[in-house]
Design a protein around this motif. Structure first.
Motif, PDB file in Angstrom:
ATOM      1  N   ASN A   1      -3.662   8.638   1.588  1.00  0.00           N
ATOM      2  CA  ASN A   1      -2.239   8.585   1.931  1.00  0.00           C
ATOM      3  C   ASN A   1      -1.743   7.147   1.967  1.00  0.00           C
ATOM      4  OD1 ASN A   1      -1.933  11.389   2.293  1.00  0.00           O
ATOM      5  ND2 ASN A   1      -2.780  11.242   4.363  1.00  0.00           N
ATOM      6  N   TYR A   2      -2.690   6.188   2.033  1.00  0.00           N
ATOM      7  CA  TYR A   2      -2.347   4.776   2.195  1.00  0.00           C
ATOM      8  C   TYR A   2      -2.776   3.921   1.003  1.00  0.00           C
ATOM      9  CZ  TYR A   2      -1.813   6.433   6.955  1.00  0.00           C
ATOM     10  OH  TYR A   2      -1.408   7.134   8.056  1.00  0.00           O
ATOM     11  N   ILE A   3      -3.874   4.271   0.377  1.00  0.00           N
ATOM     12  CA  ILE A   3      -4.363   3.502  -0.779  1.00  0.00           C
ATOM     13  C   ILE A   3      -4.770   4.471  -1.884  1.00  0.00           C
ATOM     14  CG2 ILE A   3      -5.141   1.513   0.574  1.00  0.00           C
ATOM     15  CD1 ILE A   3      -8.000   2.609   0.365  1.00  0.00           C
TER      16      ILE A   3
ATOM     17  N   GLY B   1       2.285   5.620  10.735  1.00  0.00           N
ATOM     18  CA  GLY B   1       1.783   5.241   9.412  1.00  0.00           C
ATOM     19  C   GLY B   1       1.594   3.751   9.285  1.00  0.00           C
ATOM     20  N   VAL B   2       2.545   2.990   9.803  1.00  0.00           N
ATOM     21  CA  VAL B   2       2.459   1.532   9.742  1.00  0.00           C
ATOM     22  C   VAL B   2       1.283   1.036  10.576  1.00  0.00           C
ATOM     23  CG1 VAL B   2       3.622  -0.621  10.366  1.00  0.00           C
ATOM     24  CG2 VAL B   2       4.907   1.203   9.245  1.00  0.00           C
ATOM     25  N   LYS B   3       1.120   1.609  11.777  1.00  0.00           N
ATOM     26  CA  LYS B   3      -0.007   1.205  12.633  1.00  0.00           C
ATOM     27  C   LYS B   3      -1.344   1.547  11.986  1.00  0.00           C
ATOM     28  CE  LYS B   3       2.415   1.597  17.044  1.00  0.00           C
ATOM     29  NZ  LYS B   3       2.565   2.403  18.265  1.00  0.00           N
ATOM     30  N   THR B   4      -1.418   2.712  11.371  1.00  0.00           N
ATOM     31  CA  THR B   4      -2.656   3.103  10.699  1.00  0.00           C
ATOM     32  C   THR B   4      -2.944   2.181   9.526  1.00  0.00           C
ATOM     33  OG1 THR B   4      -2.318   5.407  11.351  1.00  0.00           O
ATOM     34  CG2 THR B   4      -3.882   5.001   9.559  1.00  0.00           C
TER      35      THR B   4
ATOM     36  N   ASN C   1      -7.070   3.642  -4.405  1.00  0.00           N
ATOM     37  CA  ASN C   1      -8.503   3.476  -4.648  1.00  0.00           C
ATOM     38  C   ASN C   1      -8.952   2.159  -4.017  1.00  0.00           C
ATOM     39  OD1 ASN C   1      -8.101   1.303  -6.660  1.00  0.00           O
ATOM     40  ND2 ASN C   1      -7.317   2.951  -7.954  1.00  0.00           N
ATOM     41  N   LYS C   2     -10.241   1.924  -4.067  1.00  0.00           N
ATOM     42  CA  LYS C   2     -10.821   0.753  -3.403  1.00  0.00           C
ATOM     43  C   LYS C   2     -10.348  -0.552  -4.029  1.00  0.00           C
ATOM     44  CE  LYS C   2     -15.399  -0.659  -3.151  1.00  0.00           C
ATOM     45  NZ  LYS C   2     -16.837  -0.531  -2.845  1.00  0.00           N
ATOM     46  N   GLU C   3     -10.296  -0.614  -5.348  1.00  0.00           N
ATOM     47  CA  GLU C   3      -9.885  -1.840  -6.025  1.00  0.00           C
ATOM     48  C   GLU C   3      -8.434  -2.177  -5.718  1.00  0.00           C
ATOM     49  OE1 GLU C   3      -8.068  -4.390  -9.018  1.00  0.00           O
ATOM     50  OE2 GLU C   3      -7.642  -2.257  -8.785  1.00  0.00           O
ATOM     51  N   GLU C   4      -7.585  -1.150  -5.666  1.00  0.00           N
ATOM     52  CA  GLU C   4      -6.185  -1.401  -5.328  1.00  0.00           C
ATOM     53  C   GLU C   4      -6.057  -1.920  -3.897  1.00  0.00           C
ATOM     54  OE1 GLU C   4      -2.129   0.968  -5.993  1.00  0.00           O
ATOM     55  OE2 GLU C   4      -3.227   1.591  -4.203  1.00  0.00           O
ATOM     56  N   PHE C   5      -6.902  -1.413  -3.007  1.00  0.00           N
ATOM     57  CA  PHE C   5      -6.890  -1.905  -1.632  1.00  0.00           C
ATOM     58  C   PHE C   5      -7.158  -3.411  -1.596  1.00  0.00           C
ATOM     59  CE2 PHE C   5      -9.354  -3.111   2.150  1.00  0.00           C
ATOM     60  CZ  PHE C   5      -8.414  -2.854   3.136  1.00  0.00           C
ATOM     61  N   LEU C   6      -8.170  -3.859  -2.348  1.00  0.00           N
ATOM     62  CA  LEU C   6      -8.482  -5.285  -2.404  1.00  0.00           C
ATOM     63  C   LEU C   6      -7.307  -6.074  -2.973  1.00  0.00           C
ATOM     64  CD1 LEU C   6     -10.509  -7.637  -2.136  1.00  0.00           C
ATOM     65  CD2 LEU C   6     -11.307  -7.066  -4.449  1.00  0.00           C
ATOM     66  N   PHE C   7      -6.731  -5.586  -4.061  1.00  0.00           N
ATOM     67  CA  PHE C   7      -5.598  -6.270  -4.679  1.00  0.00           C
ATOM     68  C   PHE C   7      -4.431  -6.394  -3.710  1.00  0.00           C
ATOM     69  CE2 PHE C   7      -1.484  -5.484  -6.877  1.00  0.00           C
ATOM     70  CZ  PHE C   7      -1.306  -6.767  -7.382  1.00  0.00           C
ATOM     71  N   LEU C   8      -4.058  -5.295  -3.060  1.00  0.00           N
ATOM     72  CA  LEU C   8      -2.912  -5.331  -2.151  1.00  0.00           C
ATOM     73  C   LEU C   8      -3.190  -6.223  -0.945  1.00  0.00           C
ATOM     74  CD1 LEU C   8      -1.784  -1.612  -2.348  1.00  0.00           C
ATOM     75  CD2 LEU C   8      -0.672  -3.606  -3.381  1.00  0.00           C
ATOM     76  N   LEU C   9      -4.438  -6.243  -0.489  1.00  0.00           N
ATOM     77  CA  LEU C   9      -4.814  -7.132   0.607  1.00  0.00           C
ATOM     78  C   LEU C   9      -4.610  -8.588   0.206  1.00  0.00           C
ATOM     79  CD1 LEU C   9      -6.215  -7.778   3.333  1.00  0.00           C
ATOM     80  CD2 LEU C   9      -8.390  -7.627   2.113  1.00  0.00           C
ATOM     81  N   LEU C  10      -5.137  -8.976  -0.953  1.00  0.00           N
ATOM     82  CA  LEU C  10      -5.014 -10.361  -1.410  1.00  0.00           C
ATOM     83  C   LEU C  10      -3.558 -10.716  -1.714  1.00  0.00           C
ATOM     84  CD1 LEU C  10      -8.150 -10.670  -3.721  1.00  0.00           C
ATOM     85  CD2 LEU C  10      -7.899 -11.378  -1.343  1.00  0.00           C
ATOM     86  N   LYS C  11      -2.822  -9.773  -2.274  1.00  0.00           N
ATOM     87  CA  LYS C  11      -1.407 -10.004  -2.582  1.00  0.00           C
ATOM     88  C   LYS C  11      -0.610 -10.246  -1.307  1.00  0.00           C
ATOM     89  CE  LYS C  11       2.370  -7.925  -5.239  1.00  0.00           C
ATOM     90  NZ  LYS C  11       3.352  -7.349  -4.302  1.00  0.00           N
ATOM     91  N   GLU C  12      -0.842  -9.444  -0.278  1.00  0.00           N
ATOM     92  CA  GLU C  12      -0.134  -9.610   0.992  1.00  0.00           C
ATOM     93  C   GLU C  12      -0.471 -10.957   1.633  1.00  0.00           C
ATOM     94  OE1 GLU C  12      -1.139  -6.206   3.357  1.00  0.00           O
ATOM     95  OE2 GLU C  12      -0.108  -4.829   1.992  1.00  0.00           O
ATOM     96  N   VAL C  13      -1.736 -11.336   1.572  1.00  0.00           N
ATOM     97  CA  VAL C  13      -2.160 -12.621   2.138  1.00  0.00           C
ATOM     98  C   VAL C  13      -1.457 -13.769   1.416  1.00  0.00           C
ATOM     99  CG1 VAL C  13      -4.117 -14.202   2.353  1.00  0.00           C
ATOM    100  CG2 VAL C  13      -4.373 -11.814   3.023  1.00  0.00           C
ATOM    101  N   LEU C  14      -1.406 -13.706   0.084  1.00  0.00           N
ATOM    102  CA  LEU C  14      -0.767 -14.777  -0.687  1.00  0.00           C
ATOM    103  C   LEU C  14       0.745 -14.791  -0.479  1.00  0.00           C
ATOM    104  CD1 LEU C  14      -2.931 -14.659  -3.902  1.00  0.00           C
ATOM    105  CD2 LEU C  14      -2.565 -16.669  -2.466  1.00  0.00           C
ATOM    106  N   GLU C  15       1.349 -13.634  -0.311  1.00  0.00           N
ATOM    107  CA  GLU C  15       2.783 -13.592  -0.009  1.00  0.00           C
ATOM    108  C   GLU C  15       3.069 -14.282   1.315  1.00  0.00           C
ATOM    109  OE1 GLU C  15       4.049  -9.463  -2.360  1.00  0.00           O
ATOM    110  OE2 GLU C  15       3.513  -9.401  -0.227  1.00  0.00           O
TER     111      GLU C  15
ATOM    112  N   MET D   1       0.855  -1.170   0.000  1.00  0.00           N
ATOM    113  CA  MET D   1       0.000   0.000   0.000  1.00  0.00           C
ATOM    114  C   MET D   1       0.897   1.228   0.000  1.00  0.00           C
ATOM    115  SD  MET D   1      -3.147  -1.364   2.349  1.00  0.00           S
ATOM    116  CE  MET D   1      -3.797  -2.991   2.012  1.00  0.00           C
ATOM    117  N   VAL D   2       0.364   2.391  -0.286  1.00  0.00           N
ATOM    118  CA  VAL D   2       1.188   3.526  -0.643  1.00  0.00           C
ATOM    119  C   VAL D   2       2.114   3.975   0.465  1.00  0.00           C
ATOM    120  CG1 VAL D   2       1.162   5.903  -1.449  1.00  0.00           C
ATOM    121  CG2 VAL D   2      -0.536   4.291  -2.297  1.00  0.00           C
ATOM    122  N   ARG D   3       1.611   4.278   1.629  1.00  0.00           N
ATOM    123  CA  ARG D   3       2.429   4.874   2.677  1.00  0.00           C
ATOM    124  C   ARG D   3       2.929   3.810   3.634  1.00  0.00           C
ATOM    125  NH1 ARG D   3       0.535   9.711   6.789  1.00  0.00           N
ATOM    126  NH2 ARG D   3       2.305   9.577   8.184  1.00  0.00           N
TER     127      ARG D   3
END
Length: 197
Positions: free
Chosen positions: A50-52, A9-12, A54-68, A1-3
């Motif tokens: 500051n962190y994402i 920032g990490v906690k948020t 858009n909404k679709e990117e949030f979903l993508f980064l969430l799934l990517k982190e889970v798979l990593e 995610m962006v920030r």
């Protein structure tokens, strides 16, 4: 995610991720509003950007982190294991423990792929295929070693993963069987299904 800079920032970012998982699991991705997500975290809606992006990117980064996390965990679990039967047992154990501990993320990963852009979907499918290929290679090594005889390791790997992941639909830590008992039952089932010696 962006920030990512700075501890606040990490906690948020972690709080956004956690709140997002709960919202998507409960209401679905399409129904999740970024304004509501910001309220859950206690920040202004505009601050989310500051962190994402858009909404679709949030979903993508969430799934990517889970798979990593999933791929890294499996890599550690199978490190140094040459015996295919032992590798299969470890795969079953790891898959069941990880998926029952992460039921919300697993549900989102199975139900919300349709909400990803084509490019993001291809990346998630690539990572899922990488995970599935680890099991397929175990089955192929077992064939070569004479541990079992699986006619189509790719198809059987899909079948095993679907069966193991299905536990998420009904497993409860307060249920009749302990996690260890469920793992033992599934291990016997899978070993029997592949005809392990």
């Amino acid at each position: 995610m962006v920030r990512t800079a700075g501890s606040d920032g990490v906690k948020t970012l972690q709080a956004i991720r956690k709140a997002g998982v709960k919202r998507i699991y409960k209401h679905g991705f399409e129904a999740m509003k970024l304004r509501s997500l910001a309220e859950d975290v206690g920040i202004q809606a505009g601050s989310l950007y500051n962190y994402i992006r858009n909404k679709e990117e949030f979903l993508f980064l969430l799934l990517k982190e889970v798979l990593e996390e999933l791929l890294e965990g499996l890599e550690r679990e199978l490190a140094g294991i040459d015996d295919p039967k032992e590798a299969l047992i470890r795969f079953i154990n790891f898959h069941l423990r990880w998926h029952t501990a992460r039921k919300e993320e697993v549900f989102i990963g199975n139900m919300e792929l349709r909400s990803l852009s084509k490019q993001h979907l291809q990346e998630i499918i690539r990572m899922r295929t990488e995970y599935e290929s680890r099991l397929r290679r175990i089955l192929e090594r077992g064939n070569e070693a004479g541990e079992w005889s699986v006619a189509d390791p790719q198809v059987i790997s899909y079948s095993i993963i679907a069966s193991l992941t299905g536990v998420c639909n009904w497993y409860s830590p307060r249920g009749r069987l302990s996690q260890d008992e469920i793992i033992a039952i599934y291990t016997d089932h899978v070993l029997g299904a592949v005809g392990a010696r």
